[in-house]
Design a protein around this motif. Structure first.
Motif, PDB file in Angstrom:
ATOM      1  N   ASP A  28      -2.530 -16.404   8.758  1.00  0.00           N
ATOM      2  CA  ASP A  28      -1.611 -15.453   8.652  1.00  0.00           C
ATOM      3  C   ASP A  28      -1.316 -14.303   9.529  1.00  0.00           C
ATOM      4  O   ASP A  28      -0.424 -13.580   9.447  1.00  0.00           O
ATOM      5  CB  ASP A  28      -1.956 -14.836   7.289  1.00  0.00           C
ATOM      6  CG  ASP A  28      -1.630 -15.900   6.115  1.00  0.00           C
ATOM      7  OD1 ASP A  28      -0.861 -16.743   6.158  1.00  0.00           O
ATOM      8  OD2 ASP A  28      -2.829 -15.659   5.169  1.00  0.00           O
ATOM      9  N   GLU A  29      -2.542 -14.023  10.541  1.00  0.00           N
ATOM     10  CA  GLU A  29      -2.501 -12.780  11.188  1.00  0.00           C
ATOM     11  C   GLU A  29      -3.250 -13.041  12.747  1.00  0.00           C
ATOM     12  O   GLU A  29      -4.026 -13.755  12.690  1.00  0.00           O
ATOM     13  CB  GLU A  29      -3.266 -11.710  10.533  1.00  0.00           C
ATOM     14  CG  GLU A  29      -3.016 -10.361  11.295  1.00  0.00           C
ATOM     15  CD  GLU A  29      -3.741  -9.297  10.430  1.00  0.00           C
ATOM     16  OE1 GLU A  29      -3.224  -8.014  10.298  1.00  0.00           O
ATOM     17  OE2 GLU A  29      -4.709  -9.494   9.901  1.00  0.00           O
ATOM     18  N   THR A  30      -2.503 -12.522  13.759  1.00  0.00           N
ATOM     19  CA  THR A  30      -2.934 -12.589  14.917  1.00  0.00           C
ATOM     20  C   THR A  30      -4.035 -11.293  15.424  1.00  0.00           C
ATOM     21  O   THR A  30      -3.958 -10.352  14.637  1.00  0.00           O
ATOM     22  CB  THR A  30      -1.977 -12.483  15.908  1.00  0.00           C
ATOM     23  OG1 THR A  30      -1.362 -11.320  15.989  1.00  0.00           O
ATOM     24  CG2 THR A  30      -0.956 -13.414  15.862  1.00  0.00           C
ATOM     25  N   TYR A  31      -5.032 -11.412  16.305  1.00  0.00           N
ATOM     26  CA  TYR A  31      -5.650 -10.442  16.631  1.00  0.00           C
ATOM     27  C   TYR A  31      -4.902  -9.218  17.107  1.00  0.00           C
ATOM     28  O   TYR A  31      -5.197  -7.976  16.908  1.00  0.00           O
ATOM     29  CB  TYR A  31      -6.606 -10.617  17.785  1.00  0.00           C
ATOM     30  CG  TYR A  31      -7.688 -11.658  17.293  1.00  0.00           C
ATOM     31  CD1 TYR A  31      -8.557 -11.099  16.462  1.00  0.00           C
ATOM     32  CD2 TYR A  31      -7.678 -12.969  17.946  1.00  0.00           C
ATOM     33  CE1 TYR A  31      -9.741 -11.998  16.147  1.00  0.00           C
ATOM     34  CE2 TYR A  31      -8.840 -13.897  17.412  1.00  0.00           C
ATOM     35  CZ  TYR A  31      -9.884 -13.430  16.642  1.00  0.00           C
ATOM     36  OH  TYR A  31     -10.802 -14.184  16.333  1.00  0.00           O
ATOM     37  N   GLU A  32      -3.690  -9.443  17.922  1.00  0.00           N
ATOM     38  CA  GLU A  32      -2.799  -8.364  18.215  1.00  0.00           C
ATOM     39  C   GLU A  32      -2.114  -7.688  16.969  1.00  0.00           C
ATOM     40  O   GLU A  32      -2.224  -6.242  17.149  1.00  0.00           O
ATOM     41  CB  GLU A  32      -1.773  -8.934  19.192  1.00  0.00           C
ATOM     42  CG  GLU A  32      -0.725  -7.945  19.724  1.00  0.00           C
ATOM     43  CD  GLU A  32       0.065  -8.613  20.585  1.00  0.00           C
ATOM     44  OE1 GLU A  32       1.427  -8.360  20.536  1.00  0.00           O
ATOM     45  OE2 GLU A  32      -0.084  -9.779  21.227  1.00  0.00           O
ATOM     46  N   ALA A  33      -1.802  -8.333  15.955  1.00  0.00           N
ATOM     47  CA  ALA A  33      -1.329  -7.711  14.776  1.00  0.00           C
ATOM     48  C   ALA A  33      -2.360  -6.686  14.257  1.00  0.00           C
ATOM     49  O   ALA A  33      -2.000  -5.578  13.568  1.00  0.00           O
ATOM     50  CB  ALA A  33      -0.731  -8.738  13.887  1.00  0.00           C
ATOM     51  N   MET A  34      -3.501  -7.483  13.971  1.00  0.00           N
ATOM     52  CA  MET A  34      -4.827  -6.781  13.281  1.00  0.00           C
ATOM     53  C   MET A  34      -5.062  -5.478  14.009  1.00  0.00           C
ATOM     54  O   MET A  34      -5.437  -4.314  13.522  1.00  0.00           O
ATOM     55  CB  MET A  34      -5.832  -7.668  13.481  1.00  0.00           C
ATOM     56  CG  MET A  34      -7.157  -7.191  12.600  1.00  0.00           C
ATOM     57  SD  MET A  34      -8.377  -8.482  12.447  1.00  0.00           S
ATOM     58  CE  MET A  34      -9.522  -7.516  11.373  1.00  0.00           C
ATOM     59  N   LEU A  35      -5.167  -5.709  15.550  1.00  0.00           N
ATOM     60  CA  LEU A  35      -5.227  -4.273  16.138  1.00  0.00           C
ATOM     61  C   LEU A  35      -4.333  -3.096  15.933  1.00  0.00           C
ATOM     62  O   LEU A  35      -4.559  -1.994  16.004  1.00  0.00           O
ATOM     63  CB  LEU A  35      -5.561  -4.694  17.745  1.00  0.00           C
ATOM     64  CG  LEU A  35      -5.768  -3.353  18.824  1.00  0.00           C
ATOM     65  CD1 LEU A  35      -7.044  -2.428  18.099  1.00  0.00           C
ATOM     66  CD2 LEU A  35      -5.979  -3.773  20.125  1.00  0.00           C
ATOM     67  N   LYS A  36      -3.076  -3.634  16.008  1.00  0.00           N
ATOM     68  CA  LYS A  36      -1.819  -2.563  16.031  1.00  0.00           C
ATOM     69  C   LYS A  36      -2.170  -1.790  14.560  1.00  0.00           C
ATOM     70  O   LYS A  36      -1.869  -0.795  14.246  1.00  0.00           O
ATOM     71  CB  LYS A  36      -0.541  -3.452  15.823  1.00  0.00           C
ATOM     72  CG  LYS A  36      -0.260  -3.811  17.238  1.00  0.00           C
ATOM     73  CD  LYS A  36       1.235  -4.501  17.328  1.00  0.00           C
ATOM     74  CE  LYS A  36       1.538  -4.834  18.710  1.00  0.00           C
ATOM     75  NZ  LYS A  36       2.789  -5.658  18.884  1.00  0.00           N
ATOM     76  N   ARG A  37      -2.316  -2.789  13.397  1.00  0.00           N
ATOM     77  CA  ARG A  37      -2.580  -2.111  12.012  1.00  0.00           C
ATOM     78  C   ARG A  37      -3.789  -1.424  12.066  1.00  0.00           C
ATOM     79  O   ARG A  37      -3.602  -0.283  11.433  1.00  0.00           O
ATOM     80  CB  ARG A  37      -2.800  -3.214  11.210  1.00  0.00           C
ATOM     81  CG  ARG A  37      -2.917  -2.877   9.699  1.00  0.00           C
ATOM     82  CD  ARG A  37      -2.754  -3.949   8.583  1.00  0.00           C
ATOM     83  NE  ARG A  37      -3.144  -5.314   9.217  1.00  0.00           N
ATOM     84  CZ  ARG A  37      -5.023  -5.507   9.140  1.00  0.00           C
ATOM     85  NH1 ARG A  37      -5.566  -4.771   8.271  1.00  0.00           N
ATOM     86  NH2 ARG A  37      -5.500  -6.683   9.147  1.00  0.00           N
ATOM     87  N   ALA A  38      -4.713  -1.620  12.792  1.00  0.00           N
ATOM     88  CA  ALA A  38      -5.826  -0.611  12.850  1.00  0.00           C
ATOM     89  C   ALA A  38      -5.547   0.733  13.419  1.00  0.00           C
ATOM     90  O   ALA A  38      -5.971   1.776  13.116  1.00  0.00           O
ATOM     91  CB  ALA A  38      -7.006  -1.165  13.457  1.00  0.00           C
ATOM     92  N   LEU A  39      -4.689   0.714  14.577  1.00  0.00           N
ATOM     93  CA  LEU A  39      -4.419   1.737  15.297  1.00  0.00           C
ATOM     94  C   LEU A  39      -3.607   2.817  14.324  1.00  0.00           C
ATOM     95  O   LEU A  39      -3.435   3.975  14.808  1.00  0.00           O
ATOM     96  CB  LEU A  39      -3.797   1.518  16.541  1.00  0.00           C
ATOM     97  CG  LEU A  39      -4.644   0.826  17.562  1.00  0.00           C
ATOM     98  CD1 LEU A  39      -3.885   0.222  18.763  1.00  0.00           C
ATOM     99  CD2 LEU A  39      -5.309   1.969  18.278  1.00  0.00           C
TER     100      LEU A  39
END
Length: 421
Positions: A28-39
């Motif tokens: 469901d999620e890429t590492y890129e999307a996960m980092l953007k969400r964390a930021l």
């Protein structure tokens, strides 16, 4: 004729603009999307962990604009002062600011840095927090103000810069504690900070400061899959308009063994040979030539592996020699290195697998027993780690040998320079 230059497509040691692979954490999620969400989550420390050269830095540079990053190297931070000096150097902020104020008009008339660079006069409050001295001459009063740590942090917050500390595990524990405490305070004020570390050491900053528990987002990069590595080749050779068979791509990915850097390098060398020789489709021999040529870039392992091949110092008794099915003779250390380098390339080798490989190499049942192999594995690991104390190359745990650096395994497989006659 290729559509673009080979060196623009495959970039082992630079950001892979044309061959970047956006990997998935799950379906469901890429590492890129996960980092953007964390930021987006202000007040949170981000800890990105992953094996060496698996794309932690590349991920950050993909998500964040280059001019918004203040990147530090943990290998260059030995003291708290080093931490602040690296930040100041990245921000190009001088150690001292000098101002002159005309007392007749109550305004600043000149400003400069300790480096002699003229500075825009934004007012003394711009650098609040530094040590200040003053002197009078005629109608002017001169002020000197030192750069402050508060000003450095505030500058990063005001300009929405992200502090990235790479190789955090290389930093001394006491300095880690200091940085962890500093980050705890500053991220609450709005500083964005990312720590990059190895998987088994990713929680160092947390353990050093319990206050960060619940204030940290972990992003654990999994090892690169065969499919992800193959995608690098598919993207790149398509950009170059060079047709390449799926079997060739699969073999390159198997040799790269979870390393995107190594995959980029193999692809770069193969594509270069195809262009130079005007070859439409590489054969098996060309592929092996490329593997051997690529291994030459890792010659720094030669002396280390030669010492490991000879084994630790011993007394007058000569170690038992074993003759392989091909007629070569090794002691247990040469036999162990040969077994590690045999097919297929594997980064995790349990004792049973090593013994199975040794039996296959010798072609007989007269093989070292498990205790002898286990002792050799421990000595081998210790020798390599002693030679490269700050480099994660090899480790042992629970009767299993772990190759932490895929380049080490690749060099073992494709160079004979480590063998001593």
């Amino acid at each position: 004729m290729t559509a673009c230059d080979v060196s623009d497509v495959f970039r082992p040691r630079a950001f892979p603009t044309l061959t970047y692979v956006n990997r998935y954490v799950d379906t469901d999620e890429t590492y890129e999307a996960m980092l953007k969400r964390a930021l987006r989550n202000t007040g949170t420390l981000i800890a990105v962990s992953g094996a060496s050269k698996t794309g932690k830095t590349v991920l950050c540079h993909k998500v964040l604009p280059a001019d918004s990053i203040v990147d530090l190297s943990g290998g260059q931070i030995a003291t708290p002062d080093d931490f602040w000096e690296q930040i100041a150097e990245k921000l190009a902020m001088p150690v001292e600011y000098q101002f002159a104020q005309d007392t007749r008009h109550g305004r600043a008339v000149k400003g400069s840095s300790s480096a002699g660079v003229s500075l825009p006069l934004l007012g003394r409050l711009t650098f609040a927090g530094g040590a200040e001295t003053s002197s009078a001459s005629g109608n002017n009063i001169s002020y000197k103000m030192g750069r402050s740590r508060t000003a450095l942090v505030q500058y990063m917050i005001d300009h929405k810069l992200t502090l990235i500390i790479d190789d955090f595990h290389y930093i001394d524990k006491e300095v880690q504690i200091y940085i962890a405490r500093t980050l705890k305070t500053e991220i609450f004020k709005g500083l964005r900070a990312i720590i990059l570390s190895l998987p088994h050491r990713s929680d160092d900053a947390i353990r050093m400061n319990p206050d960060l528990i619940g204030r940290t987002t972990f992003i654990d990069l999994a090892a690169w899959s065969m499919e992800d590595l193959q995608e690098i080749a598919r993207k790149g050779f398509e950009q170059l308009q060079l047709p390449i068979e799926a079997a060739v791509i699969e073999e390159m990915a198997q040799e790269a063994d979870s390393s995107p850097l190594l995959m980029q390098e193999i692809c770069l060398n193969l594509a270069g040979e195809m262009v130079d020789r005007q070859i439409k489709q590489p054969d098996r021999e060309l592929l092996r030539q490329v593997f051997r040529a690529t291994a030459k870039n890792y010659q720094h392992y030669r002396d280390i592996l030669q010492r490991a091949y000879q084994g630790p110092m011993q007394g007058r008794t000569r170690r038992k020699q074993y003759t392989t099915a091909t007629g070569k003779t090794y002691d247990v250390y040469g036999l162990l290195l040969t077994s590690i380098s045999s097919n297929p390339p594997i980064l995790r080798l349990p004792l049973d697998e090593l013994q199975r490989r040794i039996r296959r190499i010798l072609g007989q049942d007269d093989i070292p027993n498990k205790l002898t192999i286990a002792n050799a594995v421990k000595h081998l690991s210790d020798m390599i780690k002693t030679s490269l104390p700050k480099h994660d190359t090899i480790d042992t745990k629970d009767k299993t040998l772990y190759i932490l650096d895929p380049m080490l395994l690749f060099y073992l497989r494709w160079s004979s320079g480590w063998e001593i006659d």
